[in-house]
Every structure is written in C-alpha cells, then in structure tokens.
Design a protein around this motif. Structure first.
Motif, short mmCIF file in Angstrom:
data_model
loop_
_atom_site.label_atom_id
_atom_site.label_comp_id
_atom_site.label_asym_id
_atom_site.label_seq_id
_atom_site.Cartn_x
_atom_site.Cartn_y
_atom_site.Cartn_z
N VAL A 97 0.86 -1.18 0.00
CA VAL A 97 0.00 0.00 0.00
C VAL A 97 0.89 1.23 0.00
CG1 VAL A 97 -1.92 -1.14 1.16
CG2 VAL A 97 -0.15 -0.02 2.52
N LYS A 98 0.31 2.36 -0.33
CA LYS A 98 1.11 3.58 -0.46
C LYS A 98 1.60 4.07 0.89
CE LYS A 98 1.11 8.16 -2.58
NZ LYS A 98 0.34 9.14 -3.38
N TYR A 99 0.69 4.07 1.89
CA TYR A 99 1.05 4.62 3.19
C TYR A 99 1.00 3.55 4.29
CZ TYR A 99 0.28 9.09 0.87
OH TYR A 99 0.33 10.15 0.00
N ARG A 100 1.91 3.68 5.24
CA ARG A 100 1.96 2.75 6.37
C ARG A 100 0.66 2.76 7.18
NH1 ARG A 100 6.50 2.94 11.24
NH2 ARG A 100 5.75 1.11 12.40
N SER A 101 0.04 3.92 7.32
CA SER A 101 -1.18 4.05 8.13
C SER A 101 -2.35 3.28 7.54
CB SER A 101 -1.56 5.52 8.28
OG SER A 101 -1.81 6.11 7.01
N LEU A 102 -2.26 2.89 6.26
CA LEU A 102 -3.34 2.14 5.62
C LEU A 102 -3.39 0.68 6.07
CD1 LEU A 102 -3.42 3.34 1.89
CD2 LEU A 102 -5.23 3.57 3.60
N ILE A 103 -2.27 0.15 6.51
CA ILE A 103 -2.21 -1.28 6.83
C ILE A 103 -3.18 -1.67 7.94
CG2 ILE A 103 -0.73 -3.14 7.69
CD1 ILE A 103 1.59 -1.88 6.16
N PRO A 104 -3.15 -1.02 9.12
CA PRO A 104 -4.14 -1.41 10.15
C PRO A 104 -5.57 -1.13 9.74
CG PRO A 104 -2.92 0.57 10.82
CD PRO A 104 -2.22 0.01 9.62
N LEU A 105 -5.79 -0.11 8.90
CA LEU A 105 -7.14 0.18 8.42
C LEU A 105 -7.66 -0.94 7.54
CD1 LEU A 105 -9.57 2.07 8.04
CD2 LEU A 105 -8.32 3.16 6.16
N VAL A 106 -6.84 -1.40 6.61
CA VAL A 106 -7.23 -2.49 5.72
C VAL A 106 -7.56 -3.74 6.54
CG1 VAL A 106 -6.42 -4.08 3.94
CG2 VAL A 106 -5.93 -1.64 3.74
N GLU A 107 -6.70 -4.07 7.50
CA GLU A 107 -6.92 -5.27 8.31
C GLU A 107 -8.19 -5.15 9.15
OE1 GLU A 107 -3.31 -5.56 10.49
OE2 GLU A 107 -2.20 -6.50 8.84
N GLN A 108 -8.42 -3.98 9.72
CA GLN A 108 -9.61 -3.77 10.54
C GLN A 108 -10.88 -3.91 9.71
OE1 GLN A 108 -9.89 0.09 12.32
NE2 GLN A 108 -11.59 -0.46 13.64
N LEU A 109 -10.90 -3.32 8.52
CA LEU A 109 -12.08 -3.40 7.67
C LEU A 109 -12.33 -4.84 7.21
CD1 LEU A 109 -11.70 -0.15 5.50
CD2 LEU A 109 -13.32 -0.58 7.36
N CYS A 110 -11.28 -5.57 6.96
CA CYS A 110 -11.44 -6.98 6.56
C CYS A 110 -12.06 -7.80 7.68
CB CYS A 110 -10.09 -7.58 6.17
SG CYS A 110 -9.47 -7.04 4.55
N ARG A 111 -11.69 -7.52 8.92
CA ARG A 111 -12.24 -8.26 10.06
C ARG A 111 -13.73 -8.02 10.22
NH1 ARG A 111 -7.32 -6.35 12.49
NH2 ARG A 111 -5.82 -8.07 12.66
N ARG A 112 -14.23 -6.90 9.70
CA ARG A 112 -15.64 -6.57 9.85
C ARG A 112 -16.51 -7.22 8.77
NH1 ARG A 112 -16.71 -2.03 13.08
NH2 ARG A 112 -18.52 -1.50 11.82
N VAL A 113 -15.90 -7.87 7.80
CA VAL A 113 -16.66 -8.54 6.74
C VAL A 113 -17.31 -9.80 7.30
CG1 VAL A 113 -16.48 -9.74 4.52
CG2 VAL A 113 -15.24 -7.59 4.89
N ASP A 114 -18.58 -10.00 7.02
CA ASP A 114 -19.31 -11.16 7.52
C ASP A 114 -18.62 -12.46 7.11
OD1 ASP A 114 -21.15 -9.51 8.64
OD2 ASP A 114 -22.75 -9.92 7.21
N GLY A 115 -18.42 -13.34 8.09
CA GLY A 115 -17.83 -14.64 7.82
C GLY A 115 -16.34 -14.71 8.03
N VAL A 116 -15.68 -13.59 8.25
CA VAL A 116 -14.23 -13.59 8.44
C VAL A 116 -13.91 -14.08 9.85
CG1 VAL A 116 -12.18 -12.13 8.68
CG2 VAL A 116 -13.73 -11.81 6.75
N VAL A 117 -13.01 -15.07 9.92
CA VAL A 117 -12.58 -15.64 11.20
C VAL A 117 -11.33 -14.93 11.72
CG1 VAL A 117 -11.74 -17.73 12.35
CG2 VAL A 117 -13.60 -17.88 10.67
N SER A 118 -10.38 -14.69 10.81
CA SER A 118 -9.15 -14.02 11.20
C SER A 118 -8.54 -13.34 9.97
CB SER A 118 -8.14 -15.00 11.80
OG SER A 118 -7.74 -15.95 10.82
N VAL A 119 -7.62 -12.40 10.22
CA VAL A 119 -6.94 -11.68 9.15
C VAL A 119 -5.44 -11.67 9.45
CG1 VAL A 119 -6.65 -9.48 7.93
CG2 VAL A 119 -8.92 -10.19 8.71
#
Length: 215
Positions: free
Chosen positions: A175-197
């Motif tokens: 990703v372009k910026y370091r600050s995007l990494i935790p945001l991407v991971e957090q949003l993925c965890r909120r997707v229905d059916g996701v167990v872990s990221v």
C-alpha cells in the motif's frame, strides 16, 4: 435477524407463554407494548422459576433459594410479571460484531431488533450470529477484493490481494502509506464470515513515524 417474530403482550398469561414457546420451537419471546415496542423478554429460564419455587413432594430436594426479585417473578402469572426487563435491543444496521459484543456484555442470548421509533422489527439470536461463519470463502474474498479494497479504499488489484480459506483471510502486497495497513486489516475483520486476518503488507511511504528534524 428473524423478521417473523413470535411475541407476547403484557397480559399474556403464563400457560399461553408456555404454549407460544412450545408451538413455535423457540426458547424466548419478546414482550411488546401497545405500540409494538419491546419492554422485556420471557425465556424458558423465566418460566422455569415457577417450578423451581415448588416444594419436592418426596422431600428429598430442598426448595431452591430465590432472591426477592426472583421469587416475585416465580409468583407471576402474566408476561409483564415474569419477563426479564428492560429489553436489551439492537438496531438493524448493526454489524455482527456489535450485536455479539452487546450479547456478551449484557449476558443475553438474543436481541430484539428495533427501528428509530423503538418498534420491533425482528430478533437475532446467538445462532443467527454464528450462521454467518458458514459463508463461502469465495463470497468473502469477492467482497473484500471488489467492495472493500477496490471500491472503498481505491487500491489496485495488482497491489493488494486477498486469499480466503476457512474464513481466514491472508493479505499480500503493498500500500502507499503505512497508516493504511491497520485500516485495511480492521475493515477486513468486519466482513461477515471472516474468522481471522493475517498477512505481510508492506508500505511505500511511512506517514506514521515523524520525519527526522533536518534543522
């Protein structure tokens, strides 16, 4: 949530409450007022207090000690006297995580779902929340890849990829910026059916660590 909700009224009698649970194959029903607003919930546990308060004819089992509030409920004959109140409710727009967290903190097994006017829309149970983890991996991957990474975050398909196996998401790329990494991971965890990221995303620009003072 289940939209076709079996419900009781304030004055629903004890035996009718038992019949509602038995005939509809449910373990609890919300109690609503005249405006269809949940005011409490009657569960099997609430109804069983009636039996727990009765003496054993053989005398072998002592009568259970009940607190004053429990005894008052055990002596009740109508829904408003027996129910657990107030009703702990959820909103239809809540995520599974939000609903699960409320169930855990309030120690309840189900949540009536209400609209802006507090009117009953449906009910969600622990089983309903667990059912999302049966969602197919391909559906999860498509939502993360197309809806989240591409449309929401504007990331290029060549930069970040997502693999899903058994609900476990593995992210790869840059990703372009370091600050995007935790945001991407957090949003993925909120997707229905996701167990872990998990994954090993890298960044091109560190916008988290302060730039060195050149002066």
């Amino acid at each position: 949530m289940t939209r076709d909700v079996v419900r009781a009224r304030r004055d629903t009698p004890f035996k009718e409450l038992v019949r509602l649970l038995e005939e509809n194959g449910v373990t609890a029903v919300p109690v609503v007022d005249e405006l269809e607003r949940p005011i409490g919930v009657v569960s099997e546990a609430d109804l069983l207090r009636k039996s727990a308060d009765q003496a054993d004819p053989s005398g072998r089992i002592p009568v259970a000690h009940l607190e004053a509030w429990e005894r008052a409920k055990s002596e009740g004959s109508r829904a408003e006297e027996i129910m657990s109140a107030p009703a702990v409710c959820a909103r239809p727009e809540w995520t599974v995580v939000e609903a699960a967290r409320l169930m855990e903190t309030q120690h309840v097994k189900r949540l009536p779902v209400v609209d802006e006017a507090e009117r009953l829309l449906g009910i969600v149970s622990r089983g309903d929340l667990l059912r999302i983890f049966l969602r197919r991996d391909e559906a999860i991957r498509e939502e993360i890849t197309e809806d989240l990474l591409r449309r929401t975050l504007g990331l290029d398909a060549r930069d970040v990829t997502a693999e899903v196996r058994g609900g476990q998401v593995t992210l790869a790329g840059a990703v372009k910026y370091r600050s995007l990494i935790p945001l991407v991971e957090q949003l993925c965890r909120r997707v229905d059916g996701v167990v872990s990221v998990s994954g090993n995303l890298i960044y091109r620009t560190d916008d988290v660590r302060p730039a060195a003072d050149g002066g």
